[in-house]
Design a protein around this motif. Structure first.
Motif, PDB file in Angstrom:
ATOM      1  N   THR A 229       0.812  -1.227   0.000  1.00 53.42           N
ATOM      2  CA  THR A 229       0.000   0.000   0.000  1.00 53.42           C
ATOM      3  C   THR A 229       0.840   1.268   0.000  1.00 53.42           C
ATOM      4  O   THR A 229       0.332   2.357  -0.251  1.00 53.42           O
ATOM      5  CB  THR A 229      -0.919   0.035   1.234  1.00 53.42           C
ATOM      6  OG1 THR A 229      -0.116   0.051   2.421  1.00 53.42           O
ATOM      7  CG2 THR A 229      -1.828  -1.182   1.266  1.00 53.42           C
TER       8      THR A 229
ATOM      9  N   ARG B 100       2.024   2.506   2.626  1.00 53.14           N
ATOM     10  CA  ARG B 100       1.653   3.221   3.848  1.00 53.14           C
ATOM     11  C   ARG B 100       2.311   2.556   5.054  1.00 53.14           C
ATOM     12  O   ARG B 100       2.704   1.388   5.008  1.00 53.14           O
ATOM     13  CB  ARG B 100       0.132   3.216   4.034  1.00 53.14           C
ATOM     14  CG  ARG B 100      -0.644   3.817   2.887  1.00 53.14           C
ATOM     15  CD  ARG B 100      -0.476   5.323   2.798  1.00 53.14           C
ATOM     16  NE  ARG B 100      -1.079   5.998   3.940  1.00 53.14           N
ATOM     17  CZ  ARG B 100      -1.032   7.313   4.126  1.00 53.14           C
ATOM     18  NH1 ARG B 100      -0.392   8.080   3.260  1.00 53.14           N
ATOM     19  NH2 ARG B 100      -1.605   7.868   5.176  1.00 53.14           N
ATOM     20  N   THR B 101       2.399   3.325   6.123  1.00 53.74           N
ATOM     21  CA  THR B 101       2.912   2.807   7.385  1.00 53.74           C
ATOM     22  C   THR B 101       1.731   2.449   8.276  1.00 53.74           C
ATOM     23  O   THR B 101       0.807   3.237   8.442  1.00 53.74           O
ATOM     24  CB  THR B 101       3.807   3.850   8.076  1.00 53.74           C
ATOM     25  OG1 THR B 101       4.920   4.150   7.219  1.00 53.74           O
ATOM     26  CG2 THR B 101       4.324   3.339   9.395  1.00 53.74           C
ATOM     27  N   GLU B 102       1.756   1.254   8.837  1.00 55.21           N
ATOM     28  CA  GLU B 102       0.649   0.803   9.679  1.00 55.21           C
ATOM     29  C   GLU B 102       1.131   0.581  11.114  1.00 55.21           C
ATOM     30  O   GLU B 102       2.312   0.286  11.352  1.00 55.21           O
ATOM     31  CB  GLU B 102       0.053  -0.485   9.116  1.00 55.21           C
ATOM     32  CG  GLU B 102       1.052  -1.619   8.987  1.00 55.21           C
ATOM     33  CD  GLU B 102       0.493  -2.824   8.258  1.00 55.21           C
ATOM     34  OE1 GLU B 102       1.000  -3.938   8.514  1.00 55.21           O
ATOM     35  OE2 GLU B 102      -0.426  -2.652   7.431  1.00 55.21           O
TER      36      GLU B 102
ATOM     37  N   ASP C 242      -3.578   9.162  16.508  1.00 58.34           N
ATOM     38  CA  ASP C 242      -3.032   8.259  15.503  1.00 58.34           C
ATOM     39  C   ASP C 242      -2.801   8.868  14.118  1.00 58.34           C
ATOM     40  O   ASP C 242      -1.755   8.623  13.515  1.00 58.34           O
ATOM     41  CB  ASP C 242      -3.909   7.014  15.384  1.00 58.34           C
ATOM     42  CG  ASP C 242      -3.411   5.886  16.276  1.00 58.34           C
ATOM     43  OD1 ASP C 242      -2.294   6.009  16.816  1.00 58.34           O
ATOM     44  OD2 ASP C 242      -4.132   4.886  16.441  1.00 58.34           O
TER      45      ASP C 242
ATOM     46  N   MET D 224       0.995   8.653  13.014  1.00 63.74           N
ATOM     47  CA  MET D 224       1.394   7.731  11.955  1.00 63.74           C
ATOM     48  C   MET D 224       1.885   8.476  10.726  1.00 63.74           C
ATOM     49  O   MET D 224       2.782   8.014  10.015  1.00 63.74           O
ATOM     50  CB  MET D 224       0.235   6.801  11.599  1.00 63.74           C
ATOM     51  CG  MET D 224      -0.159   5.839  12.716  1.00 63.74           C
ATOM     52  SD  MET D 224       1.247   4.909  13.405  1.00 63.74           S
ATOM     53  CE  MET D 224       1.783   3.970  11.974  1.00 63.74           C
TER      54      MET D 224
ATOM     55  N   GLU E 247       5.646   8.052   8.901  1.00 64.38           N
ATOM     56  CA  GLU E 247       5.968   7.931   7.476  1.00 64.38           C
ATOM     57  C   GLU E 247       7.049   8.937   7.069  1.00 64.38           C
ATOM     58  O   GLU E 247       7.952   8.612   6.289  1.00 64.38           O
ATOM     59  CB  GLU E 247       4.711   8.129   6.641  1.00 64.38           C
ATOM     60  CG  GLU E 247       3.691   7.016   6.799  1.00 64.38           C
ATOM     61  CD  GLU E 247       2.508   7.173   5.864  1.00 64.38           C
ATOM     62  OE1 GLU E 247       2.468   8.160   5.102  1.00 64.38           O
ATOM     63  OE2 GLU E 247       1.627   6.302   5.884  1.00 64.38           O
TER      64      GLU E 247
END
Length: 261
Positions: free
Chosen positions: A127, A129-131, A166, A170, A174
Motif C-alpha cells: 500500500t 503506507r505505514t501501519e 493516531d 502515523m 511515514e
C-alpha cells in the motif's frame, strides 16, 4: 515509535498483540505502584504530542522545547529525537507529575495513552503506507495486569482516546522513515535545511510565522481554502508541515504545495 521493518533496528520487546486480542489491565490510585511508571522515563515525544502539550500549558512551542525537552541526535541518525526532560528531583519524575496525578492528563503523550502497550510502525510495501502494530509490555513492577478487568486492544485504544493522536502520529512515522537515509549532504544535520525541517515538525509557532511572514505564498501555490485553514487550525498546519518536509527535504511532490514557476 519503533520501526519494525528497519533492518538496522533492534528487536521490539514485548508480546505482539492484535486489535481483537485481550489483556488484563486497570490502573488506579489504590495500586501500590500508582505513578511509579511516571519516573525516570526515556519518553520520546512526537510532533503532535508537542502541539497538544504546549497548548495545554498555554505556552509557545519555543517555551515548551526550551523548558521540557532535550533534542538529541544519536549517532547514525539523520533527524533528532525529542525526549521529555525529567524533573531534577528524587527518582527523576515526569515534569507533569503531581501528588494527584498527571496535570496534563487530557493531553498526555501518545506513548502514555497506550501504556502498558507500545506501538511500532511497519511499512506495508503493498500500500505504500505505514501501519501501526502493538506490543504488550508492562514493566515488572506494574500491578495493573493483576486487576480483574479484561478488554481487547481496540477497546483500550478507544477508551484512552488514542484515535485522536493516531492520524498525525502515523503520518509523522511515514515522514520519519524517510530519514533513514542521509538527506543533508555536505550541509550536515545541523544546517539550515535541517533546522527548517525541525521547525516544520516541532515548532509550529515559528513555522506559521515563516509561512505568513515570508515570501512563501508568493513562491508556492497553495489553495486559498487551505491557506485559511492552516492559519487557524494547528492540526492542519502540522499536516502541512509534514508535506513541506517531504517536498523541501526530499523533493517528493505534493499537490498541496506547488512551485509557481
Amino acid at each position: 515509535m519503533k520501526y519494525i521493518d528497519d533492518p538496522q533496528g533492534q528487536p521490539v520487546a514485548g508480546r505482539p498483540i492484535g486489535p481483537e486480542d485481550t489483556f488484563r489491565f486497570r490502573c488506579h490510585p489504590q495500586l501500590a505502584c500508582f505513578n511509579r511508571c511516571c519516573h525516570n522515563l526515556n519518553l520520546f515525544v512526537y510532533p503532535y504530542d508537542v502541539l497538544r502539550l504546549k497548548r495545554n500549558l498555554g505556552i509557545s512551542a519555543d517555551q515548551f522545547i526550551e523548558t521540557y525537552v532535550d533534542v538529541v541526535l544519536r549517532e547514525g541518525n539523520h533527524f533528532p529525537e525529542v525526549v521529555l526532560r525529567m524533573a531534577a528531583a528524587d527518582r527523576a519524575p515526569c515534569p507533569f507529575l503531581t501528588p494527584q496525578g498527571c496535570r496534563v492528563y487530557a493531553d498526555r503523550p501518545h506513548t502514555c495513552r497506550l501504556f502498558p502497550m507500545e506501538q511500532g510502525a511497519r511499512y506495508a510495501a503493498a500500500t505504500g503506507r505505514t501501519e501501526a502494530v502493538y506490543f504488550l509490555r508492562p514493566p515488572a513492577f506494574c500491578l495493573g495486569p493483576g486487576e480483574d478487568r479484561s478488554l481487547n486492544v481496540a477497546a483500550y485504544i478507544q477508551e484512552q482516546q488514542v484515535q485522536a493522536y493516531d492520524p498525525l502520529t502515523m503520518a509523522w512515522a511515514e515522514v520519519r522513515r524517510l530519514f533513514r537515509d542521509d538527506p543533508w549532504g555536505l550541509e550536515g544535520p545541523n544546517g539550515p535545511k535541517a533546522k527548517m525541517a525541525f521547525m516544520a515538525a516541532y515548532n509550529l509557532d515559528r513555522f506559521r510565522e515563516f509561512l505568513f511572514g515570508s515570501t512563501f505564498l508568493k513562491r508556492y501555490r497553495v489553495a486559498p481554502e487551505l491557506v485559511r485553514k492552516i492559519r487557524r487550525d494547528e492540526e492542519a498546519l502540522l499536516a502541512f508541515g509534514f508535506d513541506w518536509i517531504r517536498l523541501f527535504v526530499f523533493g517528493i511532490a505534493t499537490p498541496r504545495i506547488r512551485p509557481k514557476h
